[in-house]
Design a protein around this motif. Structure first.
Motif, PDB file in Angstrom:
ATOM      1  N   ASN A 113     -25.865  17.700  17.293  1.00 30.71           N
ATOM      2  CA  ASN A 113     -26.257  16.704  16.711  1.00 30.71           C
ATOM      3  C   ASN A 113     -27.930  16.459  16.539  1.00 30.71           C
ATOM      4  OD1 ASN A 113     -24.285  16.098  14.612  1.00 30.71           O
ATOM      5  ND2 ASN A 113     -22.966  14.148  15.558  1.00 30.71           N
ATOM      6  N   VAL A 114     -28.241  16.418  17.568  1.00 31.47           N
ATOM      7  CA  VAL A 114     -29.644  16.113  18.193  1.00 31.47           C
ATOM      8  C   VAL A 114     -30.392  16.977  17.656  1.00 31.47           C
ATOM      9  CG1 VAL A 114     -31.569  15.398  20.053  1.00 31.47           C
ATOM     10  CG2 VAL A 114     -28.964  14.307  19.643  1.00 31.47           C
ATOM     11  N   ARG A 116     -29.941  18.907  15.222  1.00 31.05           N
ATOM     12  CA  ARG A 116     -29.579  19.408  13.881  1.00 31.05           C
ATOM     13  C   ARG A 116     -30.276  18.222  13.110  1.00 31.05           C
ATOM     14  NH1 ARG A 116     -23.481  20.595  12.917  1.00 31.05           N
ATOM     15  NH2 ARG A 116     -23.079  22.681  13.832  1.00 31.05           N
ATOM     16  N   HIS A 117     -30.146  16.871  13.089  1.00 29.70           N
ATOM     17  CA  HIS A 117     -30.111  15.284  12.521  1.00 29.70           C
ATOM     18  C   HIS A 117     -31.648  15.105  12.921  1.00 29.70           C
ATOM     19  CE1 HIS A 117     -26.146  16.988  10.599  1.00 29.70           C
ATOM     20  NE2 HIS A 117     -26.303  16.492  12.105  1.00 29.70           N
ATOM     21  N   ALA A 118     -32.090  14.851  14.309  1.00 29.52           N
ATOM     22  CA  ALA A 118     -32.448  13.750  14.967  1.00 29.52           C
ATOM     23  C   ALA A 118     -33.866  14.050  14.551  1.00 29.52           C
ATOM     24  CB  ALA A 118     -32.599  13.750  16.508  1.00 29.52           C
ATOM     25  N   ASP A 140     -31.671   9.615  21.659  1.00 33.86           N
ATOM     26  CA  ASP A 140     -32.128  10.314  21.447  1.00 33.86           C
ATOM     27  C   ASP A 140     -33.563  10.074  20.708  1.00 33.86           C
ATOM     28  OD1 ASP A 140     -32.011  10.751  18.029  1.00 33.86           O
ATOM     29  OD2 ASP A 140     -30.581  11.248  18.596  1.00 33.86           O
ATOM     30  N   CYS A 143     -35.257   9.845  13.842  1.00 33.88           N
ATOM     31  CA  CYS A 143     -34.864   9.128  12.769  1.00 33.88           C
ATOM     32  C   CYS A 143     -33.691   8.267  12.743  1.00 33.88           C
ATOM     33  CB  CYS A 143     -35.195  10.020  11.776  1.00 33.88           C
ATOM     34  SG  CYS A 143     -33.556  11.080  11.873  1.00 33.88           S
ATOM     35  N   GLY A 144     -32.647   9.110  13.603  1.00 38.32           N
ATOM     36  CA  GLY A 144     -31.733   7.501  13.278  1.00 38.32           C
ATOM     37  C   GLY A 144     -30.610   7.735  12.418  1.00 38.32           C
ATOM     38  N   PHE A 145     -30.226   6.858  12.060  1.00 37.25           N
ATOM     39  CA  PHE A 145     -29.302   7.431  10.759  1.00 37.25           C
ATOM     40  C   PHE A 145     -28.561   5.913  10.245  1.00 37.25           C
ATOM     41  CE2 PHE A 145     -24.614   8.106  11.833  1.00 37.25           C
ATOM     42  CZ  PHE A 145     -25.157   8.077  13.707  1.00 37.25           C
ATOM     43  N   ALA A 150     -23.018   7.116   6.554  1.00 37.40           N
ATOM     44  CA  ALA A 150     -21.696   7.871   7.487  1.00 37.40           C
ATOM     45  C   ALA A 150     -20.467   8.350   7.338  1.00 37.40           C
ATOM     46  CB  ALA A 150     -22.144   8.544   9.136  1.00 37.40           C
ATOM     47  N   SER A 155     -17.203  11.052   8.300  1.00 37.07           N
ATOM     48  CA  SER A 155     -17.993  11.842   9.217  1.00 37.07           C
ATOM     49  C   SER A 155     -17.037  12.465   9.746  1.00 37.07           C
ATOM     50  CB  SER A 155     -19.772  11.840   9.705  1.00 37.07           C
ATOM     51  OG  SER A 155     -20.022  10.974   8.441  1.00 37.07           O
ATOM     52  N   TYR A 156     -16.657  13.602  10.309  1.00 37.36           N
ATOM     53  CA  TYR A 156     -15.712  14.188  10.714  1.00 37.36           C
ATOM     54  C   TYR A 156     -16.101  14.690  12.188  1.00 37.36           C
ATOM     55  CZ  TYR A 156     -13.464  14.397   6.345  1.00 37.36           C
ATOM     56  OH  TYR A 156     -11.654  14.314   5.883  1.00 37.36           O
ATOM     57  N   GLY A 157     -17.406  15.124  12.469  1.00 39.77           N
ATOM     58  CA  GLY A 157     -17.961  15.180  13.380  1.00 39.77           C
ATOM     59  C   GLY A 157     -17.659  14.310  14.627  1.00 39.77           C
ATOM     60  N   LEU A 158     -18.453  12.945  14.070  1.00 35.63           N
ATOM     61  CA  LEU A 158     -18.580  11.355  14.614  1.00 35.63           C
ATOM     62  C   LEU A 158     -17.259  10.953  14.778  1.00 35.63           C
ATOM     63  CD1 LEU A 158     -21.139   9.407  12.270  1.00 35.63           C
ATOM     64  CD2 LEU A 158     -21.736  11.113  14.952  1.00 35.63           C
ATOM     65  N   THR A 182     -31.393   7.312  18.168  1.00 37.75           N
ATOM     66  CA  THR A 182     -29.293   7.019  18.237  1.00 37.75           C
ATOM     67  C   THR A 182     -28.900   7.244  19.760  1.00 37.75           C
ATOM     68  OG1 THR A 182     -29.577   8.304  16.072  1.00 37.75           O
ATOM     69  CG2 THR A 182     -27.692   8.073  17.352  1.00 37.75           C
TER      70      THR A 182
HETATM   71  N1  ADP Z   1     -28.602  11.879  16.359  1.00 39.07           N
HETATM   72  C1  ADP Z   1     -28.795  12.057  15.381  1.00 39.07           C
HETATM   73  N2  ADP Z   1     -30.187  10.646  14.671  1.00 39.07           N
HETATM   74  C2  ADP Z   1     -30.101  11.261  13.052  1.00 39.07           C
HETATM   75  N3  ADP Z   1     -28.891  11.352  12.540  1.00 39.07           N
HETATM   76  C3  ADP Z   1     -27.313  11.677  12.906  1.00 39.07           C
HETATM   77  C4  ADP Z   1     -27.380  11.807  14.350  1.00 39.07           C
HETATM   78  N4  ADP Z   1     -26.172  12.116  14.657  1.00 39.07           N
HETATM   79  C5  ADP Z   1     -25.902  12.007  13.156  1.00 39.07           C
HETATM   80  N5  ADP Z   1     -26.305  11.361  12.431  1.00 39.07           N
HETATM   81  C6  ADP Z   1     -25.702  11.556  10.784  1.00 39.07           C
HETATM   82  O1  ADP Z   1     -24.997  11.588  11.172  1.00 39.07           O
HETATM   83  C7  ADP Z   1     -23.871  12.065   9.984  1.00 39.07           C
HETATM   84  C8  ADP Z   1     -22.650  12.682  10.275  1.00 39.07           C
HETATM   85  O2  ADP Z   1     -22.933  13.201  12.364  1.00 39.07           O
HETATM   86  P1  ADP Z   1     -21.389  14.348  11.989  1.00 39.07           P
HETATM   87  O3  ADP Z   1     -20.355  13.808  11.744  1.00 39.07           O
HETATM   88  O4  ADP Z   1     -21.616  15.141  12.973  1.00 39.07           O
HETATM   89  O5  ADP Z   1     -21.349  15.301  10.863  1.00 39.07           O
HETATM   90  P2  ADP Z   1     -22.557  16.319  10.422  1.00 39.07           P
HETATM   91  O6  ADP Z   1     -23.052  17.091  11.969  1.00 39.07           O
HETATM   92  O7  ADP Z   1     -21.732  18.125  10.026  1.00 39.07           O
HETATM   93  O8  ADP Z   1     -22.933  16.625   9.361  1.00 39.07           O
HETATM   94  C9  ADP Z   1     -25.167  13.402  10.076  1.00 39.07           C
HETATM   95  O9  ADP Z   1     -24.944  14.003   9.114  1.00 39.07           O
HETATM   96  C10 ADP Z   1     -26.306  12.745  10.310  1.00 39.07           C
HETATM   97  O10 ADP Z   1     -26.478  12.242   9.225  1.00 39.07           O
END
Ligand code: ADP
Ligand code: MG
Length: 194
Positions: A113-114, A116-118, A140, A143-145, A150, A155-158, A182
Motif C-alpha cells: 500500500n505504501v 501504491r498509494h502513499a 510511512d 500523503c495519508g488518506f 476508505a 477496502s478489501y486490502g485493509l 499513515t
Molecule cells: N499507506 C497508505 N498511504 C496512502 N493511502 C493509503 C495507504 N494505505 C491505503 N491507502 C488508501 O486506502 C485505500 C484502500 O486500501 P486497500 O484496502 O489496501 O485497497 P487497494 O490497495 O487495493 O486500493 C487505498 O486505495 C488508498 O487510497
C-alpha cells in the motif's frame, strides 16, 4: 507472491480471451452459454488462486519472523527505491506458523500500500516484543488518506489485514488522515503456547 501475481495475471488474460471469443461467436445460444460458463470457471479459479496463495506459509519464515521481516523490508526498499528500516525492540519472539504468517502478510500488504498509494519518501517497520504482547508498526511519511472514505469503498486490502489480525487474537489500528502519513499498528496479546 509469484503464484498470486503471475498465475493471477495469466488467468486474467485467459478470462479476457474468453470474453473476446464470446463476442465473436455466431448467434448459437448453446455455444454462448458454454463461453459464459468458461468465463465463470476462470473467475472462480482466479478467486481460488488468491485464496490459496494467501494461506501459503512464506519460505522467508524458515529463519524466523525477525529475519523474514528484515528480508521483506530490505527487498521492498530495493524494489521501491524508498528508504526503509526494520527495527526490533526486545527479544526475538517464538511464534506459531499461523502467527508468523499473519504478521508477515500484514506487513507485506501494508508495504504494498505504501508503494501504491502513499508517495512516501520512507517507510519504517518496528516490532516490539515483550513477554505479554507483540506490537508491530508500519509507518510511512506519505500523503495519508481519508479512512471514512476508505471504509465507504469497502477496502478489501485493509479489511483483509484486520481480519488476519483478528484471527490470531490481535487487533489492527490505522492512524491516517490526508497530509499526515499513515501508520498501521497491530497489537497481539501473548499467552502461553503461541
Ligand atoms: N499507506 C497508505 N498511504 C496512502 N493511502 C493509503 C495507504 N494505505 C491505503 N491507502 C488508501 O486506502 C485505500 C484502500 O486500501 P486497500 O484496502 O489496501 O485497497 P487497494 O490497495 O487495493 O486500493 C487505498 O486505495 C488508498 O487510497
Ligand atoms: Mg492494498
Amino acid at each position: 507472491m509469484e503464484i498470486h501475481d503471475e498465475l493471477g495475471q495469466l488467468l486474467t488474460a485467459l478470462k479476457m480471451d474468453v470474453s473476446l471469443l464470446k463476442m465473436r461467436l455466431p448467434g448459437d445460444q448453446e455455444v454462448a452459454k458454454r463461453a459464459d460458463d468458461m468465463r465463470e470457471l476462470v473467475e472462480r479459479t482466479i478467486w481460488m488462486v488468491r485464496n490459496v496463495a494467501s494461506h501459503l506459509r512464506p519460505a522467508a519464515l524458515n529463519y524466523g519472523i525477525v529475519s523474514a521481516l528484515e528480508w521483506l523490508v530490505d527487498d521492498f526498499g530495493r524494489r521501491s527505491g524508498l528508504a526503509c528500516q526494520f527495527r526490533l525492540n526486545g527479544n526475538e519472539p517464538v511464534l506459531s506458523d499461523a502467527h508468523a504468517t499473519a504478521m508477515f502478510r500484514i506487513v507485506q500488504a501494508s508495504l504494498t500500500n505504501v508503494a501504491r498509494h502513499a508517495c512516501a519518501t520512507r517507510a519504517d517497520v518496528t516490532l516490539t516484543s515483550t513477554p505479554t504482547a507483540l506490537d508491530l508498526h508500519v509507518s510511512d511519511d506519505g500523503c495519508g488518506f481519508d479512512q471514512e472514505a476508505a471504509r465507504r469503498d469497502y477496502s478489501y486490502g485493509l479489511l483483509g489485514m484486520s481480519e488476519r489480525a483478528r484471527l490470531i487474537g490481535g487487533s489492527l489500528l490505522i492512524d491516517s488522515a490526508p497530509g499526515t502519513g499513515t501508520s498501521v499498528s497491530i497489537h497481539i496479546p501473548l499467552q502461553d503456547g503461541l
